[in-house]
Design an enzyme around this catalytic site. Structure first.
Site, PDB file in Angstrom:
ATOM      1  N   ARG A  90     -15.648   2.341  -1.326  1.00 15.56           N
ATOM      2  CA  ARG A  90     -15.478   0.772  -1.008  1.00 15.56           C
ATOM      3  C   ARG A  90     -15.698   0.844   0.446  1.00 15.56           C
ATOM      4  O   ARG A  90     -14.710   1.607   1.179  1.00 15.56           O
ATOM      5  CB  ARG A  90     -14.178   1.062  -1.060  1.00 15.56           C
ATOM      6  CG  ARG A  90     -13.497  -1.015  -0.955  1.00 15.56           C
ATOM      7  CD  ARG A  90     -12.833  -1.230  -1.334  1.00 15.56           C
ATOM      8  NE  ARG A  90     -11.658  -0.776  -0.667  1.00 15.56           N
ATOM      9  CZ  ARG A  90      -9.902  -1.437  -1.105  1.00 15.56           C
ATOM     10  NH1 ARG A  90      -9.987  -1.816  -2.118  1.00 15.56           N
ATOM     11  NH2 ARG A  90      -8.754  -0.473  -0.299  1.00 15.56           N
TER      12      ARG A  90
ATOM     13  N   GLU B 260     -11.757 -10.327  -6.021  1.00 13.12           N
ATOM     14  CA  GLU B 260     -10.385 -10.438  -5.814  1.00 13.12           C
ATOM     15  C   GLU B 260      -9.071 -11.840  -5.195  1.00 13.12           C
ATOM     16  O   GLU B 260      -8.300 -11.557  -5.260  1.00 13.12           O
ATOM     17  CB  GLU B 260     -10.422  -9.344  -4.377  1.00 13.12           C
ATOM     18  CG  GLU B 260     -10.639  -7.983  -4.668  1.00 13.12           C
ATOM     19  CD  GLU B 260      -9.943  -7.756  -3.234  1.00 13.12           C
ATOM     20  OE1 GLU B 260      -9.229  -6.528  -3.690  1.00 13.12           O
ATOM     21  OE2 GLU B 260     -10.712  -6.461  -2.604  1.00 13.12           O
TER      22      GLU B 260
ATOM     23  N   ASN C 203      -4.678  -6.271  -7.860  1.00 14.50           N
ATOM     24  CA  ASN C 203      -3.552  -6.778  -7.213  1.00 14.50           C
ATOM     25  C   ASN C 203      -3.839  -7.536  -6.491  1.00 14.50           C
ATOM     26  O   ASN C 203      -2.886  -9.091  -6.292  1.00 14.50           O
ATOM     27  CB  ASN C 203      -3.410  -4.743  -6.480  1.00 14.50           C
ATOM     28  CG  ASN C 203      -3.732  -3.663  -7.213  1.00 14.50           C
ATOM     29  OD1 ASN C 203      -3.387  -3.856  -7.877  1.00 14.50           O
ATOM     30  ND2 ASN C 203      -3.992  -2.097  -6.442  1.00 14.50           N
ATOM     31  N   ASP C 204      -4.916  -7.704  -6.082  1.00 15.43           N
ATOM     32  CA  ASP C 204      -5.091  -9.145  -4.395  1.00 15.43           C
ATOM     33  C   ASP C 204      -5.646 -10.101  -5.506  1.00 15.43           C
ATOM     34  O   ASP C 204      -4.895 -11.336  -4.924  1.00 15.43           O
ATOM     35  CB  ASP C 204      -6.216  -8.975  -4.203  1.00 15.43           C
ATOM     36  CG  ASP C 204      -5.671  -7.592  -2.703  1.00 15.43           C
ATOM     37  OD1 ASP C 204      -4.321  -8.463  -1.661  1.00 15.43           O
ATOM     38  OD2 ASP C 204      -6.430  -6.602  -2.346  1.00 15.43           O
TER      39      ASP C 204
ATOM     40  N   ARG D  35       1.789 -10.256  -2.081  1.00 16.26           N
ATOM     41  CA  ARG D  35       2.242  -9.076  -2.967  1.00 16.26           C
ATOM     42  C   ARG D  35       3.488  -7.834  -2.222  1.00 16.26           C
ATOM     43  O   ARG D  35       3.784  -6.966  -3.424  1.00 16.26           O
ATOM     44  CB  ARG D  35       0.245  -7.579  -3.000  1.00 16.26           C
ATOM     45  CG  ARG D  35      -0.152  -7.475  -2.264  1.00 16.26           C
ATOM     46  CD  ARG D  35      -1.404  -7.289  -2.189  1.00 16.26           C
ATOM     47  NE  ARG D  35      -1.640  -5.567  -1.877  1.00 16.26           N
ATOM     48  CZ  ARG D  35      -2.663  -5.151  -2.606  1.00 16.26           C
ATOM     49  NH1 ARG D  35      -3.609  -5.664  -2.325  1.00 16.26           N
ATOM     50  NH2 ARG D  35      -2.504  -3.446  -2.388  1.00 16.26           N
TER      51      ARG D  35
ATOM     52  N   CYS E 219      -9.843  -2.605 -10.763  1.00 15.22           N
ATOM     53  CA  CYS E 219      -8.688  -1.086 -10.272  1.00 15.22           C
ATOM     54  C   CYS E 219      -8.400  -0.839  -9.744  1.00 15.22           C
ATOM     55  O   CYS E 219      -7.858  -0.269  -8.739  1.00 15.22           O
ATOM     56  CB  CYS E 219     -10.596  -0.055  -9.316  1.00 15.22           C
ATOM     57  SG  CYS E 219     -10.951  -1.638  -8.624  1.00 15.22           S
TER      58      CYS E 219
ATOM     59  N   HIS F 164       0.922  -1.266  -0.104  1.00 13.91           N
ATOM     60  CA  HIS F 164       0.054  -0.021  -0.414  1.00 13.91           C
ATOM     61  C   HIS F 164       0.690   1.171  -0.186  1.00 13.91           C
ATOM     62  O   HIS F 164      -0.023   1.820  -0.870  1.00 13.91           O
ATOM     63  CB  HIS F 164      -1.794  -0.141   0.909  1.00 13.91           C
ATOM     64  CG  HIS F 164      -2.037  -1.500   0.702  1.00 13.91           C
ATOM     65  ND1 HIS F 164      -2.142  -2.116   0.722  1.00 13.91           N
ATOM     66  CD2 HIS F 164      -3.198  -0.840   0.098  1.00 13.91           C
ATOM     67  CE1 HIS F 164      -3.322  -2.749   0.390  1.00 13.91           C
ATOM     68  NE2 HIS F 164      -3.826  -1.709   0.045  1.00 13.91           N
TER      69      HIS F 164
ATOM     70  N   ARG G 103     -10.633   4.745  -1.495  1.00 13.95           N
ATOM     71  CA  ARG G 103     -10.040   3.811  -0.263  1.00 13.95           C
ATOM     72  C   ARG G 103     -10.794   4.410   0.532  1.00 13.95           C
ATOM     73  O   ARG G 103      -9.463   5.297   1.795  1.00 13.95           O
ATOM     74  CB  ARG G 103      -8.729   3.578  -0.694  1.00 13.95           C
ATOM     75  CG  ARG G 103      -8.208   2.572  -1.792  1.00 13.95           C
ATOM     76  CD  ARG G 103      -6.585   2.221  -1.843  1.00 13.95           C
ATOM     77  NE  ARG G 103      -6.755   1.360  -2.855  1.00 13.95           N
ATOM     78  CZ  ARG G 103      -6.135   1.285  -3.866  1.00 13.95           C
ATOM     79  NH1 ARG G 103      -6.134   2.927  -4.223  1.00 13.95           N
ATOM     80  NH2 ARG G 103      -5.354   0.454  -4.418  1.00 13.95           N
TER      81      ARG G 103
HETATM   82  C1  PEP Z   1      -6.868  -4.595  -5.604  1.00 15.47           C
HETATM   83  O1  PEP Z   1      -6.571  -5.948  -4.274  1.00 15.47           O
HETATM   84  O2  PEP Z   1      -6.810  -4.767  -7.041  1.00 15.47           O
HETATM   85  C2  PEP Z   1      -7.353  -2.989  -4.943  1.00 15.47           C
HETATM   86  C3  PEP Z   1      -7.881  -2.130  -5.802  1.00 15.47           C
HETATM   87  O3  PEP Z   1      -7.613  -2.583  -3.307  1.00 15.47           O
HETATM   88  P1  PEP Z   1      -5.980  -2.879  -2.873  1.00 15.47           P
HETATM   89  O4  PEP Z   1      -4.605  -2.856  -3.530  1.00 15.47           O
HETATM   90  O5  PEP Z   1      -6.690  -1.368  -2.218  1.00 15.47           O
HETATM   91  O6  PEP Z   1      -6.388  -3.739  -1.482  1.00 15.47           O
HETATM   92 MG    MG Z   2      -7.511  -4.988  -2.561  1.00 19.52          MG
END
Ligand code: PEP
Ligand code: MG
Length: 761
Positions: A509, A607, A630-631, A641, A678, A366, A473
């Site tokens: 979210r 995710e 991402n997840d 990650r 996203c 993050h 977020r």
């Molecule tokens: C993701 O997981 O792609 C996402 C947008 O959420 P975050 O990166 O905040 O976990």
């Molecule tokens: Mg995520």
């Protein structure tokens, strides 16, 4: 075996606290020779500047060979072990075809040989060997010991090598050149040149390595302040426990305070600092000595006091770390740390930060996401960087290639200064695109949305001409506070966002904490946080948090009606049912209270793998879905990650991820439910083109990437992208997928620089 384990611990401790690479290795060979009862122990390290193994330390071979005897890649048993990267255990090495006699080391009398490679992050650093006069193989447990020792030492040697390089020495004892470079993971593109500002977290006593004092007076001051702080803490605790403990137990606090005196710990540490060691390193070394001393005692009661010593040392260390240097955070600084949390980062003024460098973390931590949102060049996962020693030094962060430079030559500095200038020109060139629509060359419209979280995102995004907010977020404002925000406070923050973008939609979210996003005031400690209590799991277990948040969102949207609510980390249908019930309850309550709000559009984030398989079921329950790539990448590929060790295999362009993305978008078409992405993939120009080709028409990204993505999309046809993406689905390697797409784009005339892949020169 117990003896060998004990030896292992002692060797690692001794080597950790040694002040330079050579001394570390010499201690190591002495201890191993005695502890294993062998006749020689030797370390060869690979010196890439001369392309040879250099004999760095030995106990048993001739001392005068140290630093002088070298071997080529293919020479002798050392060369063989290095080449095979496997241990070699021989009863009689002299009979081996690879045996290479070097007269100047005096090894004619040895027969038994056990040699193991020293490997750090897949890179061969050298070879550790032991020898006996007797012609017999080493026992299995001895082999296991040496392999374990070498694995532990690899990290220490890599660090010592880095530190040794920093002090200007190479392995052959000569002066190393300038331009020292550390490699990490490129997390936010761009180049920054600035002064390092080190952010120090609490670190463990065992992990502190030798470092020199920069300013002895300042180090003595910091240490004295830490002692005062700990004394006060001990006195306060004593006072608090007065009524609860017996007098002899209370007396222990006086004993601890006594240990801090100049006659004991205090004096030893000060002496070391005066001799040139940093307060941190002097303190850790002294306390480890005390711990060891107590651990070696025969008396069981006294042996147990070792853990008290460790605790005392750890507390003192914490006070020392908290004892901030008097230096103010310099303008345009490079923020440096072992691991800087998004929360700590959020407490600093982003305007002052030119770049970020951390030993830990990776492109989808993050911190990296925030850095990209703020356009701050960032390199994380620079595992070998001696971060504790960089404060105040000039650094260059090359966020394109994932490199950090230290000790710059004028030539190199000029090169980077030019890059910074070029980058400014290029970015300002994109501004003209802000008012143009997000569409392909053949007129296919793509909604280009932004991801927000920070207050400043609102201002930044206004300039980017975004079509709305695809992901707010909400945990970010929660992280910035020292407690849960009230419904009123939340409503204010949400209203700001909704008003700023009205009439464009804002997708909020619900709180997504857990994993690597923790709230200081709501700690979640788990062995496996990414598979633990995360996202919706937390808020469904705490409906009071969920309801308050949803109420605040609904109240904020009153009269605007541009709110959409999105649920993170959804894994099953039941979670969506429960969330919808709570959202309906919040609407009902507000209506009862006279706030006439309607049920907003609700969406689910895709995710995790289970959500890919259940996507059609979700689509029957909600109004939209959005892929958190991402997840999704993390969970599909089982790659953390955040972990720099596996950063190389974390890639959202992996064929498995692309196939999952295809399944989701096809389900959206079939069920007539809007689908967006996203995650960071949407903000990567190559990713955006792929998503367009797969059928996505709504992408949400950080505002820093929006114009860059728009620029690329406006240069290509959607039909062309579809053909290319279908071709990519047949490839099986993420790197090949990227380069194939890159080539295809280049052929259509899209310049590499506009893909953010290379600096503009
Ligand atoms: C993701 O997981 O792609 C996402 C947008 O959420 P975050 O990166 O905040 O976990
Ligand atoms: Mg995520």
């Amino acid at each position: 075996m117990a003896d060998l384990l004990n030896l292992l611990r002692r060797v690692v401790e001794a080597v950790t606290s040694a002040r330079d690479l050579k001394l570390s290795l010499q201690r190591l060979v002495n201890m191993v020779r005695n502890g294993m009862q062998v006749d020689a122990c030797t370390v060869f390290l690979w010196d890439s500047s001369v392309e040879r193994y250099v004999l760095m330390a030995t106990d048993g071979l001739r001392d005068d060979a140290i630093g002088k005897v070298t071997l080529t890649k293919n020479e002798g048993m050392i060369g063989l072990v290095g080449k095979r990267e496997e241990p070699l255990n021989l009863a009689n090495s002299n009979l081996h075809p690879n045996y290479h006699h070097v007269p100047s080391v005096g090894e004619e009398e040895f027969h038994g040989l056990l040699a193991v490679p020293i490997i750090h992050n897949r890179k061969l650093l050298g070879v550790l060997s032991v020898q006996r006069f007797k012609a017999e193989r080493f026992r299995d447990e001895e082999e296991a010991f040496l392999v374990t020792l070498s694995a532990q030492l690899a990290g220490i040697i890599a660090h010592a090598e880095a530190t040794g390089t920093l002090s200007g020495m190479n392995l052959m004892g000569g002066q190393a050149g300038n331009d020292i470079r550390f490699a990490g993971v490129a997390c936010a593109s761009g180049v920054a040149i600035g002064q390092a500002y080190v952010v120090t977290p609490t670190i463990s006593l065992d992990s502190v390595r030798y470092s020199k004092a920069k300013n002895i007076g300042e180090e003595l001051r910091r240490f004295a302040a830490a002692i005062t702080g700990l004394r006060k803490e001990l006195a306060d605790t004593r006072e608090r426990l007065k009524g609860e403990l017996r007098p002899e137990e209370l007396a222990l606090f006086d004993v601890y305070a006594g240990i801090l005196d100049d006659q004991a710990v205090g004096g030893t540490v000060q002496e070391k600092i005066r001799a040139g060691e940093s307060a941190l390193s002097a303190l850790a070394d002294t306390m480890r000595g005390y711990v060891q001393h107590f651990e070696d005692m025969d008396d069981a009661y006294l042996r147990e006091r070792a853990s008290d010593m460790r605790d005392l040392g750890q507390r003192l260390l914490t006070h020392l770390m908290e004892e901030k240097s008097e230096r103010k955070i310099p303008d345009g600084c490079i923020l440096v740390g072992q691991d800087i949390s998004a929360t700590v980062f959020g407490s600093l003024d982003p305007e002052k930060i030119g770049g970020i460098v951390c030993a830990q973390g990776s492109a989808n931590s993050h911190l990296a996401i925030l850095a990209r949102a703020l356009n701050i060049p960032t390199v994380l996962g620079a595992q070998d960087i001696p971060w504790q020693e960089l404060d105040g030094n000039e650094l260059v962060v090359d966020g394109y290639r994932g490199h950090v430079y230290y000790h710059l030559t004028d030539e190199r500095r000029e090169y980077f200064e030019d890059l910074v200038r070029d980058e400014k020109v290029r970015v300002s060139g994109l501004d003209a695109l802000a008012d143009l629509p997000g569409e392909t060359a053949d007129g296919e419209h793509i909604d280009l949305m932004i991801n927000t979280g920070l207050q400043t995102d609102i201002i930044r995004s206004q300039a980017s001409g975004a079509d709305g907010v695809g992901l707010f977020r909400t945990e970010i404002p929660f992280m910035m506070l020292g407690r849960f925000p009230s419904e009123e406070e939340q409503a204010k923050i949400y209203r700001n966002q909704l008003e700023a973008f009205h009439p464009r939609s804002v997708t909020m979210r619900t709180l997504d904490i857990g994993g690597d996003k923790s709230l200081e005031y709501f700690p979640i400690v788990e062995d496996n946080p990414f598979l633990g209590w995360r996202g919706l799991r937390v808020t469904l277990d705490h409906p009071e948090i969920f309801i308050v948040q949803v109420r605040a969102m609904l109240r904020a949207s009153f009269g605007l009606n541009n709110l959409r609510i999105m649920l993170p980390m959804v894994t099953s249908v039941g979670e969506v049912e429960d969330s919808l019930a709570l959202i309906h309850r919040a609407v009902y309550e507000l209506n009862e209270e006279g706030v006439k709000v309607e049920v907003p559009e609700v969406g689910v984030m895709i995710e995790v793998p289970s959500a890919v398989y259940l996507v059609k079921e979700f689509m029957s329950m909600v109004e939209f879905v959005s892929v958190g790539s991402n997840d999704l990448t993390q969970y599909l590929l089982a790659v953390d990650r955040n972990n720099p060790r596996v950063a190389d295999i974390y890639d959202s362009m992996h064929p498995a991820v692309l196939k999952a993305l295809k399944i989701i978008v096809s389900a959206g078409l079939e069920k007539n439910v809007p689908v967006s992405v996203c995650g960071e993939l949407a903000g990567d120009p190559l990713g955006a083109v792929t998503l367009l080709g797969l059928g996505y028409r709504n992408l949400s990204m950080s505002s820093a990437n929006l114009l860059r993505v728009k620029a690329v999309l406006r240069q290509i046809d959607s039909g062309w992208a579809e053909t290319v993406a279908n071709g990519l689905l047949n490839l099986d390697d993420p790197k090949v997928i990227r380069s194939t797409l890159q080539l295809a784009l280049q052929k259509t005339g899209v310049p590499l620089t506009s893909l953010g892949l290379l600096p503009s020169r």
